[in-house]
Design a protein around this motif. Structure first.
Motif, PDB file in Angstrom:
ATOM      1  N   LYS A 167       0.830  -1.212   0.000  1.00  0.00           N
ATOM      2  CA  LYS A 167       0.000   0.000   0.000  1.00  0.00           C
ATOM      3  C   LYS A 167       0.862   1.258   0.000  1.00  0.00           C
ATOM      4  CE  LYS A 167      -3.949  -2.066   2.390  1.00  0.00           C
ATOM      5  NZ  LYS A 167      -4.702  -2.080   3.647  1.00  0.00           N
ATOM      6  N   ALA A 168       1.893   1.277   0.842  1.00  0.00           N
ATOM      7  CA  ALA A 168       2.768   2.457   0.919  1.00  0.00           C
ATOM      8  C   ALA A 168       3.516   2.668  -0.389  1.00  0.00           C
ATOM      9  CB  ALA A 168       3.746   2.309   2.084  1.00  0.00           C
TER      10      ALA A 168
ATOM     11  N   ILE B 278       2.648   1.609  -3.476  1.00  0.00           N
ATOM     12  CA  ILE B 278       1.687   2.038  -4.505  1.00  0.00           C
ATOM     13  C   ILE B 278       1.332   3.514  -4.319  1.00  0.00           C
ATOM     14  CG2 ILE B 278      -0.711   1.770  -5.287  1.00  0.00           C
ATOM     15  CD1 ILE B 278      -0.293  -1.309  -4.760  1.00  0.00           C
ATOM     16  N   ASN B 279       1.064   3.920  -3.077  1.00  0.00           N
ATOM     17  CA  ASN B 279       0.710   5.322  -2.804  1.00  0.00           C
ATOM     18  C   ASN B 279       1.869   6.267  -3.088  1.00  0.00           C
ATOM     19  OD1 ASN B 279      -1.908   4.667  -2.084  1.00  0.00           O
ATOM     20  ND2 ASN B 279      -1.428   4.494   0.094  1.00  0.00           N
TER      21      ASN B 279
ATOM     22  N   ALA C  42       2.111   6.618  -6.806  1.00  0.00           N
ATOM     23  CA  ALA C  42       0.975   7.397  -7.311  1.00  0.00           C
ATOM     24  C   ALA C  42       1.157   8.889  -7.039  1.00  0.00           C
ATOM     25  CB  ALA C  42      -0.329   6.901  -6.698  1.00  0.00           C
ATOM     26  N   SER C  43       1.801   9.225  -5.922  1.00  0.00           N
ATOM     27  CA  SER C  43       2.012  10.637  -5.579  1.00  0.00           C
ATOM     28  C   SER C  43       2.899  11.349  -6.598  1.00  0.00           C
ATOM     29  CB  SER C  43       2.601  10.776  -4.172  1.00  0.00           C
ATOM     30  OG  SER C  43       3.956  10.369  -4.159  1.00  0.00           O
TER      31      SER C  43
ATOM     32  N   HIS D 158       1.515   4.929 -11.710  1.00  0.00           N
ATOM     33  CA  HIS D 158       0.515   3.975 -11.218  1.00  0.00           C
ATOM     34  C   HIS D 158       1.061   2.570 -11.379  1.00  0.00           C
ATOM     35  CE1 HIS D 158      -2.259   7.238 -10.717  1.00  0.00           C
ATOM     36  NE2 HIS D 158      -1.863   7.680 -11.900  1.00  0.00           N
TER      37      HIS D 158
END
Length: 179
Positions: free
Chosen positions: A53-54, A56-57, A60-61, A65
């Motif tokens: 999750k970290a 991927i986030n 994305a930031s 993606h």
């Protein structure tokens, strides 16, 4: 402990050797470390872990993606197993291009579209940061050779290996390369 250091050395050698070369053209378990100890490899992870999750986030930031892929996690596990086996069989093996290519091939990793990165950090924030730094270095090194790397839309997978108190995360990250 020598095995874990060998793994880190191989990760660095992989990035360096393959940058030069490019200019020219699932289930976990325990493995003996060859010194009476055991290296425990986690099963392949999934998209719902704290790291996934970290990661991927964080990607994305910056407009990248990515998604988790269990097949890449299986490749990370195979890579770790092949490196451990090779280090046990020949602890003084020279970490040159040919050796690195052999390890990647045995692990089923095609360096023209995916690469292995590693971190010995145990904190998720530091793991994400170190892997992203290595990805950036790989991209920059290949850019110097006229190859453009794009991580957007790629997949990744990882495992964690532990030898006593030492921990090593091995992540396989996909990318698209254009010349």
């Amino acid at each position: 402990m020598k095995i874990m250091k060998k793994l880190m050395a191989l990760a660095l050698a992989s990035a360096l050797a393959l940058t030069l070369l490019t200019g020219c053209g699932g289930g976990g378990g325990a493995i003996s470390d060859g010194n009476g100890g055991t290296i425990t490899i986690s099963g392949t992870q999934n998209a719902n872990t704290e790291f996934s999750k970290a990661f991927i986030n964080a990607q994305a930031s910056t407009g990248i993606h990515m998604s988790y892929d269990a097949a890449k996690g299986a490749k990370a596990q195979k890579f770790m197993e092949v490196v451990i086996d090779s280090a046990k069989k020949n602890p003084n093996q020279k970490l040159d291009e040919q050796f690195v290519l052999k390890i990647l091939d045995k692990a089923g990793i095609d360096f023209t579209e995916e690469m292995v990165f590693m971190t010995d950090k145990t904190n998720t924030t530091y793991q994400v940061g170190e892997i992203r730094d290595q990805m950036s270095e790989w991209k920059s090194g290949l850019a110097d050779k006229g190859v453009s790397i794009d991580y957007n839309g790629a997949t990744f997978g990882y495992i964690v290996a532990k030898n006593g108190e030492e921990q090593l995360m091995c992540i396989v990250v996909g990318y698209t390369a254009t010349k």
